[in-house]
Design a protein around this motif. Structure first.
Motif, PDB file in Angstrom:
ATOM      1  N   ALA A 126       0.826  -1.211   0.000  1.00 42.83           N
ATOM      2  CA  ALA A 126       0.000   0.000   0.000  1.00 42.83           C
ATOM      3  C   ALA A 126       0.855   1.254   0.000  1.00 42.83           C
ATOM      4  O   ALA A 126       0.500   2.254  -0.632  1.00 42.83           O
ATOM      5  N   ASP A 127       1.980   1.227   0.701  1.00 43.31           N
ATOM      6  CA  ASP A 127       2.857   2.410   0.783  1.00 43.31           C
ATOM      7  C   ASP A 127       3.245   2.915  -0.602  1.00 43.31           C
ATOM      8  O   ASP A 127       3.284   4.119  -0.837  1.00 43.31           O
ATOM      9  N   ILE A 128       3.548   2.015  -1.502  1.00 42.18           N
ATOM     10  CA  ILE A 128       3.938   2.415  -2.857  1.00 42.18           C
ATOM     11  C   ILE A 128       2.700   2.589  -3.733  1.00 42.18           C
ATOM     12  O   ILE A 128       2.636   3.513  -4.542  1.00 42.18           O
ATOM     13  N   GLU A 129       1.724   1.753  -3.563  1.00 40.38           N
ATOM     14  CA  GLU A 129       0.519   1.819  -4.395  1.00 40.38           C
ATOM     15  C   GLU A 129      -0.236   3.135  -4.249  1.00 40.38           C
ATOM     16  O   GLU A 129      -0.861   3.594  -5.190  1.00 40.38           O
ATOM     17  N   LYS A 130      -0.187   3.731  -3.075  1.00 40.51           N
ATOM     18  CA  LYS A 130      -0.951   4.968  -2.884  1.00 40.51           C
ATOM     19  C   LYS A 130      -0.236   6.229  -3.387  1.00 40.51           C
ATOM     20  O   LYS A 130      -0.759   7.321  -3.276  1.00 40.51           O
ATOM     21  N   ILE A 131       0.938   6.059  -3.986  1.00 41.26           N
ATOM     22  CA  ILE A 131       1.630   7.198  -4.593  1.00 41.26           C
ATOM     23  C   ILE A 131       0.922   7.505  -5.915  1.00 41.26           C
ATOM     24  O   ILE A 131       0.879   6.674  -6.820  1.00 41.26           O
ATOM     25  N   SER A 132       0.360   8.695  -6.006  1.00 44.46           N
ATOM     26  CA  SER A 132      -0.465   9.031  -7.166  1.00 44.46           C
ATOM     27  C   SER A 132       0.339   9.452  -8.395  1.00 44.46           C
ATOM     28  O   SER A 132      -0.078   9.212  -9.524  1.00 44.46           O
ATOM     29  N   ASP A 133       1.478  10.065  -8.198  1.00 43.05           N
ATOM     30  CA  ASP A 133       2.298  10.506  -9.323  1.00 43.05           C
ATOM     31  C   ASP A 133       3.024   9.284  -9.901  1.00 43.05           C
ATOM     32  O   ASP A 133       3.925   8.724  -9.268  1.00 43.05           O
ATOM     33  N   VAL A 134       2.634   8.875 -11.114  1.00 39.17           N
ATOM     34  CA  VAL A 134       3.181   7.653 -11.696  1.00 39.17           C
ATOM     35  C   VAL A 134       4.678   7.749 -11.979  1.00 39.17           C
ATOM     36  O   VAL A 134       5.382   6.739 -11.923  1.00 39.17           O
ATOM     37  N   THR A 135       5.182   8.934 -12.254  1.00 38.17           N
ATOM     38  CA  THR A 135       6.611   9.105 -12.501  1.00 38.17           C
ATOM     39  C   THR A 135       7.399   8.868 -11.218  1.00 38.17           C
ATOM     40  O   THR A 135       8.416   8.165 -11.220  1.00 38.17           O
ATOM     41  N   ILE A 136       6.919   9.445 -10.136  1.00 37.85           N
ATOM     42  CA  ILE A 136       7.584   9.257  -8.837  1.00 37.85           C
ATOM     43  C   ILE A 136       7.461   7.800  -8.402  1.00 37.85           C
ATOM     44  O   ILE A 136       8.435   7.195  -7.941  1.00 37.85           O
ATOM     45  N   LYS A 137       6.279   7.238  -8.566  1.00 33.85           N
ATOM     46  CA  LYS A 137       6.052   5.835  -8.197  1.00 33.85           C
ATOM     47  C   LYS A 137       7.004   4.919  -8.974  1.00 33.85           C
ATOM     48  O   LYS A 137       7.633   4.029  -8.390  1.00 33.85           O
ATOM     49  N   ALA A 138       7.134   5.139 -10.275  1.00 38.13           N
ATOM     50  CA  ALA A 138       8.028   4.321 -11.106  1.00 38.13           C
ATOM     51  C   ALA A 138       9.480   4.470 -10.651  1.00 38.13           C
ATOM     52  O   ALA A 138      10.230   3.483 -10.607  1.00 38.13           O
ATOM     53  N   SER A 139       9.874   5.686 -10.300  1.00 36.98           N
ATOM     54  CA  SER A 139      11.233   5.925  -9.822  1.00 36.98           C
ATOM     55  C   SER A 139      11.499   5.170  -8.522  1.00 36.98           C
ATOM     56  O   SER A 139      12.564   4.566  -8.348  1.00 36.98           O
ATOM     57  N   ILE A 140      10.542   5.195  -7.627  1.00 33.07           N
ATOM     58  CA  ILE A 140      10.673   4.492  -6.346  1.00 33.07           C
ATOM     59  C   ILE A 140      10.741   2.988  -6.572  1.00 33.07           C
ATOM     60  O   ILE A 140      11.576   2.291  -5.986  1.00 33.07           O
ATOM     61  N   GLU A 141       9.880   2.485  -7.436  1.00 39.13           N
ATOM     62  CA  GLU A 141       9.898   1.048  -7.726  1.00 39.13           C
ATOM     63  C   GLU A 141      11.226   0.641  -8.360  1.00 39.13           C
ATOM     64  O   GLU A 141      11.791  -0.400  -8.011  1.00 39.13           O
ATOM     65  N   LYS A 142      11.746   1.471  -9.254  1.00 41.73           N
ATOM     66  CA  LYS A 142      13.027   1.192  -9.896  1.00 41.73           C
ATOM     67  C   LYS A 142      14.152   1.134  -8.863  1.00 41.73           C
ATOM     68  O   LYS A 142      14.995   0.239  -8.898  1.00 41.73           O
ATOM     69  N   LYS A 143      14.162   2.082  -7.945  1.00 39.91           N
ATOM     70  CA  LYS A 143      15.184   2.095  -6.892  1.00 39.91           C
ATOM     71  C   LYS A 143      15.081   0.863  -6.003  1.00 39.91           C
ATOM     72  O   LYS A 143      16.085   0.223  -5.680  1.00 39.91           O
ATOM     73  N   ALA A 144      13.867   0.525  -5.609  1.00 43.66           N
ATOM     74  CA  ALA A 144      13.662  -0.649  -4.744  1.00 43.66           C
ATOM     75  C   ALA A 144      14.069  -1.933  -5.467  1.00 43.66           C
ATOM     76  O   ALA A 144      14.674  -2.825  -4.862  1.00 43.66           O
ATOM     77  N   LEU A 145      13.761  -2.026  -6.759  1.00 49.22           N
ATOM     78  CA  LEU A 145      14.150  -3.208  -7.536  1.00 49.22           C
ATOM     79  C   LEU A 145      15.667  -3.290  -7.710  1.00 49.22           C
ATOM     80  O   LEU A 145      16.241  -4.380  -7.641  1.00 49.22           O
ATOM     81  N   LYS A 146      16.307  -2.160  -7.921  1.00 48.90           N
ATOM     82  CA  LYS A 146      17.772  -2.136  -8.026  1.00 48.90           C
ATOM     83  C   LYS A 146      18.388  -2.612  -6.713  1.00 48.90           C
ATOM     84  O   LYS A 146      19.305  -3.438  -6.702  1.00 48.90           O
ATOM     85  N   PHE A 147      17.872  -2.086  -5.618  1.00 47.36           N
ATOM     86  CA  PHE A 147      18.323  -2.474  -4.287  1.00 47.36           C
ATOM     87  C   PHE A 147      18.144  -3.981  -4.089  1.00 47.36           C
ATOM     88  O   PHE A 147      19.063  -4.697  -3.697  1.00 47.36           O
ATOM     89  N   ALA A 148      16.948  -4.471  -4.385  1.00 49.05           N
ATOM     90  CA  ALA A 148      16.621  -5.877  -4.142  1.00 49.05           C
ATOM     91  C   ALA A 148      17.460  -6.818  -4.999  1.00 49.05           C
ATOM     92  O   ALA A 148      17.967  -7.829  -4.495  1.00 49.05           O
ATOM     93  N   SER A 149      17.612  -6.497  -6.269  1.00 42.68           N
ATOM     94  CA  SER A 149      18.378  -7.393  -7.138  1.00 42.68           C
ATOM     95  C   SER A 149      19.846  -7.428  -6.717  1.00 42.68           C
ATOM     96  O   SER A 149      20.479  -8.485  -6.756  1.00 42.68           O
ATOM     97  N   TYR A 150      20.369  -6.308  -6.281  1.00 42.91           N
ATOM     98  CA  TYR A 150      21.755  -6.270  -5.822  1.00 42.91           C
ATOM     99  C   TYR A 150      21.944  -7.145  -4.582  1.00 42.91           C
ATOM    100  O   TYR A 150      22.894  -7.925  -4.517  1.00 42.91           O
ATOM    101  N   ILE A 151      21.044  -7.046  -3.632  1.00 39.73           N
ATOM    102  CA  ILE A 151      21.263  -7.837  -2.411  1.00 39.73           C
ATOM    103  C   ILE A 151      20.988  -9.319  -2.623  1.00 39.73           C
ATOM    104  O   ILE A 151      21.576 -10.145  -1.945  1.00 39.73           O
ATOM    105  N   VAL A 152      20.139  -9.668  -3.589  1.00 40.65           N
ATOM    106  CA  VAL A 152      19.969 -11.085  -3.914  1.00 40.65           C
ATOM    107  C   VAL A 152      21.300 -11.640  -4.418  1.00 40.65           C
ATOM    108  O   VAL A 152      21.750 -12.701  -3.986  1.00 40.65           O
TER     109      VAL A 152
END
Length: 181
Positions: free
Chosen positions: A126-152
């Protein structure tokens, strides 16, 4: 849910029996996703975002401390960690350190997998889903995915010089990724 005639399993992931790191990662990954989401929720959330990361650090360090304390105060070490196998306190502590390192490696892998699943899978946060600005939301998701793939990947190379070998380094890496444009 169970009755005399039927049994239903609801949310089977919560009935999982497996590596200790899975449970720790479930909590830490949600804190980390919340941390990344702060930039898209409101302005001036940096202090709160830092507090969220601090809670992740406190949680993991408290887990380690309590885990070792319980292990040391239990009258039986079990057969694998008996005093016959580890006769000195030093050798027993080295074995404990090794075991905690294995838990950390598992935790890293599960954190990464869970963050990825919560972004690209069907069970979003919900924390990410409720971000209304799709550009900001996409940027946050990209950062989180970069973080996650690196630590895997890092969880597989634990002994590498550049590894994330503590919760503090994990939090620092999250901060570095979150600062990127």
């Amino acid at each position: 849910m169970a009755s005399e005639g039927t049994t239903y399993v609801i949310d089977p992931e919560f009935a999982f029996y497996g590596p200790i790191g899975f449970d720790i990662a479930a909590i830490l990954s949600n804190l980390l996703l919340n941390y990344f989401a702060q930039k898209g929720l409101d302005s001036n959330r940096d202090e709160y975002a830092d507090w969220v990361l601090d809670q992740a650090i406190i949680l993991y360090n408290e887990f380690k401390s309590n885990f070792i304390n319980l292990w040391n105060t239990n009258s039986s070490r079990g057969e694998i960690y008996s005093s016959k196998v580890f006769p000195s306190i030093e050798s027993f502590q080295l074995a404990q350190d090794h075991y905690l390192n294995q838990i950390w490696i598992d935790t890293l892998g599960f954190i990464g997998a869970k963050v990825i699943r919560r972004i690209v899978g069907i069970a979003h946060v919900a924390d990410i889903e409720k971000i209304s600005d799709v550009t900001i939301k996409a940027s946050i998701e990209k950062k989180a995915l970069k973080f996650a793939s690196y630590i895997v990947v890092q969880s597989q190379y634990y002994n590498d010089i550049h590894t994330i070998d503590s919760i503090e380094k994990l939090a620092q890496y999250a901060k570095e990724i979150n600062k990127e444009v």
